[in-house]
Design a protein around this motif. Structure first.
Motif, PDB file in Angstrom:
ATOM      1  N   ARG A  61       0.733  -1.150   0.059  1.00 25.13           N
ATOM      2  CA  ARG A  61      -0.104  -0.170   0.035  1.00 25.13           C
ATOM      3  C   ARG A  61       0.855   1.392   0.062  1.00 25.13           C
ATOM      4  O   ARG A  61       0.709   2.250  -0.640  1.00 25.13           O
ATOM      5  N   ASN A  62       1.931   1.200   0.722  1.00 28.85           N
ATOM      6  CA  ASN A  62       2.957   2.295   0.820  1.00 28.85           C
ATOM      7  C   ASN A  62       3.476   2.610  -0.652  1.00 28.85           C
ATOM      8  O   ASN A  62       3.653   3.684  -1.038  1.00 28.85           O
ATOM      9  N   LEU A  63       3.841   1.338  -1.386  1.00 26.37           N
ATOM     10  CA  LEU A  63       4.336   1.450  -2.709  1.00 26.37           C
ATOM     11  C   LEU A  63       3.138   2.211  -3.670  1.00 26.37           C
ATOM     12  O   LEU A  63       3.788   2.887  -4.496  1.00 26.37           O
ATOM     13  N   GLN A  64       2.128   1.797  -3.664  1.00 27.30           N
ATOM     14  CA  GLN A  64       1.203   2.487  -4.323  1.00 27.30           C
ATOM     15  C   GLN A  64       0.982   3.736  -4.048  1.00 27.30           C
ATOM     16  O   GLN A  64       0.713   4.700  -4.976  1.00 27.30           O
ATOM     17  N   LEU A  65       0.626   4.135  -2.710  1.00 31.16           N
ATOM     18  CA  LEU A  65       0.725   5.412  -2.505  1.00 31.16           C
ATOM     19  C   LEU A  65       1.896   6.457  -2.780  1.00 31.16           C
ATOM     20  O   LEU A  65       1.718   7.628  -3.421  1.00 31.16           O
ATOM     21  N   LEU A  66       3.042   6.008  -2.947  1.00 30.85           N
ATOM     22  CA  LEU A  66       4.202   6.498  -3.400  1.00 30.85           C
ATOM     23  C   LEU A  66       4.164   6.787  -4.842  1.00 30.85           C
ATOM     24  O   LEU A  66       4.372   7.858  -5.420  1.00 30.85           O
ATOM     25  N   THR A  67       3.659   5.714  -5.422  1.00 35.95           N
ATOM     26  CA  THR A  67       3.683   5.808  -6.971  1.00 35.95           C
ATOM     27  C   THR A  67       2.602   6.919  -7.319  1.00 35.95           C
ATOM     28  O   THR A  67       2.891   7.485  -8.146  1.00 35.95           O
ATOM     29  N   ASP A  68       1.413   7.089  -6.471  1.00 38.89           N
ATOM     30  CA  ASP A  68       0.480   7.958  -6.969  1.00 38.89           C
ATOM     31  C   ASP A  68       1.245   9.489  -6.924  1.00 38.89           C
ATOM     32  O   ASP A  68       0.996  10.199  -7.615  1.00 38.89           O
ATOM     33  N   ALA A  75       5.012  12.456 -13.832  1.00 38.36           N
ATOM     34  CA  ALA A  75       4.466  12.063 -14.931  1.00 38.36           C
ATOM     35  C   ALA A  75       3.137  11.950 -14.957  1.00 38.36           C
ATOM     36  O   ALA A  75       2.286  10.688 -14.751  1.00 38.36           O
ATOM     37  N   PRO A  76       2.175  12.928 -14.905  1.00 36.42           N
ATOM     38  CA  PRO A  76       0.739  13.210 -14.811  1.00 36.42           C
ATOM     39  C   PRO A  76      -0.081  12.057 -15.968  1.00 36.42           C
ATOM     40  O   PRO A  76      -0.920  11.707 -15.816  1.00 36.42           O
ATOM     41  N   GLU A  77       0.842  12.099 -16.940  1.00 37.71           N
ATOM     42  CA  GLU A  77       0.050  11.206 -18.028  1.00 37.71           C
ATOM     43  C   GLU A  77       0.074   9.532 -17.650  1.00 37.71           C
ATOM     44  O   GLU A  77      -0.666   8.966 -18.377  1.00 37.71           O
ATOM     45  N   LEU A  78       0.800   9.490 -16.543  1.00 38.17           N
ATOM     46  CA  LEU A  78       0.934   7.843 -16.254  1.00 38.17           C
ATOM     47  C   LEU A  78       0.204   7.864 -15.218  1.00 38.17           C
ATOM     48  O   LEU A  78       0.709   6.836 -14.153  1.00 38.17           O
ATOM     49  N   SER A  79      -1.036   8.617 -14.635  1.00 36.69           N
ATOM     50  CA  SER A  79      -1.649   8.560 -13.272  1.00 36.69           C
ATOM     51  C   SER A  79      -2.161   6.896 -12.939  1.00 36.69           C
ATOM     52  O   SER A  79      -2.366   6.856 -12.001  1.00 36.69           O
ATOM     53  N   ASN A  80      -2.265   6.003 -13.840  1.00 35.35           N
ATOM     54  CA  ASN A  80      -2.866   4.799 -13.921  1.00 35.35           C
ATOM     55  C   ASN A  80      -1.775   3.591 -13.886  1.00 35.35           C
ATOM     56  O   ASN A  80      -2.046   2.409 -13.541  1.00 35.35           O
TER      57      ASN A  80
END
Length: 464
Positions: A61-68, A75-80
């Motif tokens: 979960r920390n990895l996902q939140l940091l990725t966001d 890289a706003p174009e890679l938001s997903n």
């Protein structure tokens, strides 16, 4: 909203690293509420930065939140986008760097790494293999002092040897703390400093549009008060069993300051490491174990343990304000006595180093022991004695001695003569080059007219 206060040296360090070429890494740590996040946020204003606060939600979960956060900034174009491994995300960050330095902050790192220490090895690998060649400023921040010192800064850490600087953030001194409550009188500012211990978050709770006593009651003596259970919250973060350390702190707060038995030394050493307790030696007699004291370095802890537990029943009955008025407020000046001494020793050391005293003071402390005075029959008798401030100057072979009184009464001839007499009992061959007095209530006419202005300095809160 209050403006940013203090931290000039820390900001200077961070800015120097930011302006330096290539990869840099800073470790910033300090107890909770001390102002770490506020300092970082002030520093990164207007700069290219990724700022992430870790939480106790597990590694993935920390990895996902940091990725966001990374994709939002870089890289706003890679938001997903999703990364399966921390390593992949960090290499991605390295690939997105440019000529403009990127500040990459992980705040409250222990919340993530305590359950997943492998993430530290991942950072080490990416730093060595990629980021060392990139224009990145990595800041690792945490409130768990034991974790930051043992897992991040120690030789056993995967990250050992990679840092460019480390900053342990401490509480504000009185002068900076006073900036949080500019509308208060000098005495009220000192009280705020004393009960909060100079901790940024606690100072921010003090509303100088309200009476200072109302602020203290609201924060300490109401069940909903922020500081009502704050000591427990802080201890839980650093200790697995707080019953032992709670007992130790309580004993010290009540005056049991002497050398402790071996059974409590481990907990005591950890309390020292996290900045709650301080081991003090009688200046000039540092090797004398009988003249070693354990005192509460954290003034908020001292205030809390002196007054809040005894008020618990009253607070539970919503009568904390009544208890404060009757049992706490009349004792505030006594409580502030030790706080004021610390303030004045800091002032003497600072002035001594700045060359504004009669000698170059490089060490301050206090002394206690005995002095010989005549009894009513004229016989010399040894009686307890102490000197609040002893400033030593090995360079100038001299010393500064002083007395502090946080009382409304004026310092008079008797206090002056007592200090001059007691200075002769000090275990130093150095002469006294200056006497300094600090008084809340000011000075008598005799003091103002008769002391030698070159040899004696009279200070009030306005100076400190």
């Amino acid at each position: 909203m209050k403006h940013f206060i203090g931290r000039k040296e820390e900001l200077k360090t961070l800015r120097a690293l930011y302006e330096a070429d290539g990869f840099q890494m800073a470790v910033l740590y300090g107890r909770r509420r001390i102002g770490k996040s506020t300092l970082i946020q002030e520093f990164i204003k207007g700069k290219n930065s990724v700022y992430y606060v870790a939480t106790k939600v597990g590694g993935q979960r920390n990895l996902q939140l940091l990725t966001d956060e990374v994709t939002r900034v870089l890289a706003p174009e890679l938001s997903n986008v999703h990364f399966q491994e921390v390593e992949d995300l960090l290499y991605f960050v390295g690939g997105r760097t440019s000529a403009e330095k990127l500040i990459f902050v992980i705040d409250e790192l222990p919340y993530w790494a305590e359950k997943d220490e492998g993430v530290l090895s991942v950072f080490q690998k990416v730093i060595d293999m990629d980021w060392n060649e990139k224009n990145i400023f990595l800041i690792l921040c945490g409130s768990s002092l034991s974790f930051m010192e043992n897992k991040i800064l120690s030789e056993k850490s995967p990250l050992f040897g990679r840092r460019s600087a480390q900053i342990r953030l401490e509480a504000f001194d009185y002068v900076e703390a006073a900036e949080f409550v500019p509308m208060y009188s000098l005495e009220e500012k000192a009280l705020c400093y004393g009960v909060t211990g100079g901790v940024a978050k606690y100072l921010s709770l003090m509303d100088d549009e309200k009476d200072v006593h109302e602020n203290i009651v609201n924060q300490f003596f109401h069940k909903s008060g922020y500081l009502y259970e704050e000591t427990r919250n802080l201890l839980v973060q650093e200790f697995t069993d707080i019953s032992i350390v709670n007992n130790i702190i309580e004993q010290i707060a009540m005056g049991a300051t002497q050398e402790k038995p071996a059974t409590v030394l481990y907990s005591l050493e950890k309390l020292i490491a996290v900045g709650i307790v301080e081991k003090r030696n009688c200046i000039g007699e540092e090797k004398n174990r009988k003249k070693t004291q354990y005192v509460l370095k954290d003034h908020m802890f001292s205030f809390w343990y002196l007054f809040v537990p005894a008020a618990a029943s009253s607070i539970e009955l919503a009568k904390g304000d009544v208890y404060y008025e009757k049992a706490v407020k009349p004792r505030l000046h006594d409580f502030m006595g030790k706080v004021f001494e610390d303030m004045c020793r800091h002032f003497v050391l600072e002035r001594g180093l700045d060359g504004r005293l009669n000698c170059f003071v490089t060490q301050t402390g206090f002394w206690w022991g005995t002095e010989n005075v005549p009894d009513k029959n004229g016989r010399m008798t040894a009686v307890p004695a102490d000197v609040d401030i002893v400033g030593i100057s090995p360079t100038d072979h001299g010393m500064v001695v002083g007395e502090c009184k946080f009382k409304n009464s004026k310092i008079d001839k008797e206090v002056y003569e007592t200090l001059v007499r007691r200075a002769k009992a000090l275990p130093f061959s150095y002469p006294v080059l200056q006497y300094v007095f600090f008084s809340l209530g000011g000075y008598s006419k005799w003091m103002e007219e008769n002391v030698d202005g070159k040899m004696v300095s009279l200070y009030t809160l306005e100076a400190t």
